[in-house]
Enzyme design. Structure first.
Site, short mmCIF file in Angstrom:
data_model
loop_
_atom_site.label_atom_id
_atom_site.label_comp_id
_atom_site.label_asym_id
_atom_site.label_seq_id
_atom_site.Cartn_x
_atom_site.Cartn_y
_atom_site.Cartn_z
N ASP A 24 0.87 -1.29 -0.04
CA ASP A 24 -0.21 -0.06 0.04
C ASP A 24 0.90 1.29 0.05
O ASP A 24 2.04 1.13 0.43
CB ASP A 24 -1.00 0.23 1.11
CG ASP A 24 -1.70 1.20 1.18
OD1 ASP A 24 -2.47 1.45 0.29
OD2 ASP A 24 -1.90 1.89 2.46
N SER A 25 0.17 2.58 -0.28
CA SER A 25 1.07 3.73 -0.09
C SER A 25 1.45 4.07 1.00
O SER A 25 2.37 4.90 1.42
CB SER A 25 0.23 4.74 -0.84
OG SER A 25 -0.95 4.67 0.07
N CYS A 58 -3.93 -0.91 -2.10
CA CYS A 58 -4.26 0.54 -2.36
C CYS A 58 -5.38 0.81 -3.52
O CYS A 58 -4.96 0.22 -4.46
CB CYS A 58 -2.74 1.20 -2.62
SG CYS A 58 -2.88 2.93 -2.84
N THR A 87 -5.77 3.63 -4.88
CA THR A 87 -5.26 4.31 -5.69
C THR A 87 -4.57 3.65 -6.90
O THR A 87 -4.49 3.75 -8.18
CB THR A 87 -4.50 5.66 -5.09
OG1 THR A 87 -5.16 6.12 -4.16
CG2 THR A 87 -3.75 6.23 -6.06
N GLU A 136 -6.14 9.27 10.34
CA GLU A 136 -4.71 9.28 10.73
C GLU A 136 -4.68 10.07 12.01
O GLU A 136 -4.00 9.85 12.90
CB GLU A 136 -3.82 9.57 9.67
CG GLU A 136 -3.70 8.60 8.49
CD GLU A 136 -2.45 8.47 7.71
OE1 GLU A 136 -1.63 9.36 8.00
OE2 GLU A 136 -2.44 7.49 7.08
N CYS A 185 -11.09 3.26 -0.67
CA CYS A 185 -9.74 3.62 -0.14
C CYS A 185 -9.39 2.93 1.11
O CYS A 185 -10.35 2.55 1.80
CB CYS A 185 -9.73 5.12 -0.01
SG CYS A 185 -8.14 5.89 0.95
N THR A 186 -8.23 2.63 1.21
CA THR A 186 -7.86 1.95 2.42
C THR A 186 -8.32 2.16 3.86
O THR A 186 -8.74 1.50 4.72
CB THR A 186 -6.30 1.64 2.46
OG1 THR A 186 -5.81 3.09 2.44
CG2 THR A 186 -5.87 0.88 1.65
N HIS A 187 -8.31 3.64 3.99
CA HIS A 187 -8.73 4.15 5.49
C HIS A 187 -10.15 4.03 5.65
O HIS A 187 -10.62 4.24 6.80
CB HIS A 187 -8.17 5.50 5.40
CG HIS A 187 -6.83 5.62 5.58
ND1 HIS A 187 -5.86 5.21 4.53
CD2 HIS A 187 -5.89 6.21 6.50
CE1 HIS A 187 -4.67 5.31 4.77
NE2 HIS A 187 -4.49 6.05 6.05
N1 DGL Z 1 -3.94 3.93 0.25
C1 DGL Z 1 -4.50 5.11 -0.43
C2 DGL Z 1 -5.89 4.42 -1.24
O1 DGL Z 1 -6.25 3.62 -0.88
C3 DGL Z 1 -5.02 6.12 0.47
C4 DGL Z 1 -3.72 6.99 0.95
C5 DGL Z 1 -2.92 7.61 -0.06
O2 DGL Z 1 -3.19 8.81 -0.67
O3 DGL Z 1 -1.88 7.14 -0.53
O4 DGL Z 1 -6.12 4.99 -2.07
#
Ligand code: DGL
Length: 277
Positions: free
Chosen positions: A11-12, A74, A76, A152, A186-188
């Site tokens: 993941d990012s 991720c 993205t 976060e 998105c992951t979060h």
């Molecule tokens: N992990 C990213 C996603 O799921 C979110 C955080 C980022 O922008 O890198 O898109």
């Protein structure tokens, strides 16, 4: 037949831990190698070219750990760089197609909403795939750039008015269109599920991409005789930076404390393993 190699997840940053959490639930005996590109997060505000370059480096890092399958946790990366994995010598699983499939199965009205990062929404990946499966469907999207920093910061309670107001601001345009299913792209976002459900109401089904993807991974490993049959269940964590807030953020996303000493910092791009302190 079985395969004792680990599942690679990247993941990012630390957001992919929400996906790891679901994989562990479905496949408790699998070993996992997790890479979070914490030194270069966020990806969601970056250009397509940069996201693709980072994705290739992340995939190569996991390959160097001899994993049997790679999951791009991720949203993205899955939206704008999934084809960077076309030449990988092992199976690659991204989160968009699996969450789209779950959404199409769940919807009754055919009206599906998507929330994601700016890059994810700009890619149109979910919309394109939904309309391929459901040509008469209606897709409504919005980027929700404040969700990642909110989570976060530890602001995700469904009792917090700042959280609820922010969720309402992003979600209202989709609710006004009558969506009955919402992809948390998105992951979060699963961390905000309770607040999102409170605003969306009972009539809207939330799709957690971690759940969709881990069900698929389980099925894939079973069908291909690739489950680990030895003693397993170990997760190794690698990150490209360990910030002061690392532990807090990781525990919010994973839902449990993480032993910082077990997390290795690596130099991504060159894949040198640095010190563990
Ligand atoms: N992990 C990213 C996603 O799921 C979110 C955080 C980022 O922008 O890198 O898109």
């Amino acid at each position: 037949m079985s395969d004792s190699r680990a599942i690679g997840v990247f993941d990012s940053g630390l957001g992919g831990l929400t996906v790891v959490k679901e994989i562990v639930k479905q496949l408790p005996n699998e070993n996992i190698v997790y890479f979070g590109d914490t030194g270069r997060v966020p990806y969601g505000t970056r250009s397509r070219d940069t996201i693709r370059k980072y994705a290739i480096e992340d995939e190569n890092f996991l390959l160097s750990h001899d994993v049997k399958l790679i999951v791009a946790a991720c949203g993205t990366v899955s939206s704008v760089a999934a084809d960077t994995a076309d030449t990988l010598p092992i199976p690659f699983v991204e989160v968009v197609s699996h969450s789209v499939k779950s959404a199409v199965e769940a919807t009754r009205s055919g009206k599906i909403g998507i929330l994601g990062t700016a890059a994810t929404i700009a890619s149109g990946a979910h919309k394109k795939q939904i309309l391929e499966l459901l040509p008469d469907g209606e897709v409504y999207e919005n980027s929700a750039p404040l969700f990642v920093p909110l989570v976060e910061e530890g602001w995700y309670s469904a009792e917090d008015v700042v959280v609820l107001n922010t969720v309402e601001r992003y979600l209202k345009p989709l609710l006004d269109k009558g969506i009955d299913t919402l992809i948390l792209g998105c992951t979060h976002y699963p961390v905000l599920s309770e607040a999102i459900a409170k605003i969306a109401g009972d009539g809207v089904t939330l799709i957690n991409m971690g759940v969709s993807v881990s069900e698929y991974v389980k099925e894939y490993l079973e069908n291909n005789n690739m489950l680990n049959s030895q003693n397993g269940g170990k997760t190794s964590f690698f990150v490209s930076d360990k910030t002061d807030s690392f532990r807090n953020i990781a525990s919010i996303l994973l839902g449990e404390e993480i032993d910082e000493n077990k997390v290795k910092q690596v130099s991504i791009g060159t894949y040198d393993e640095g010190s563990t302190d």
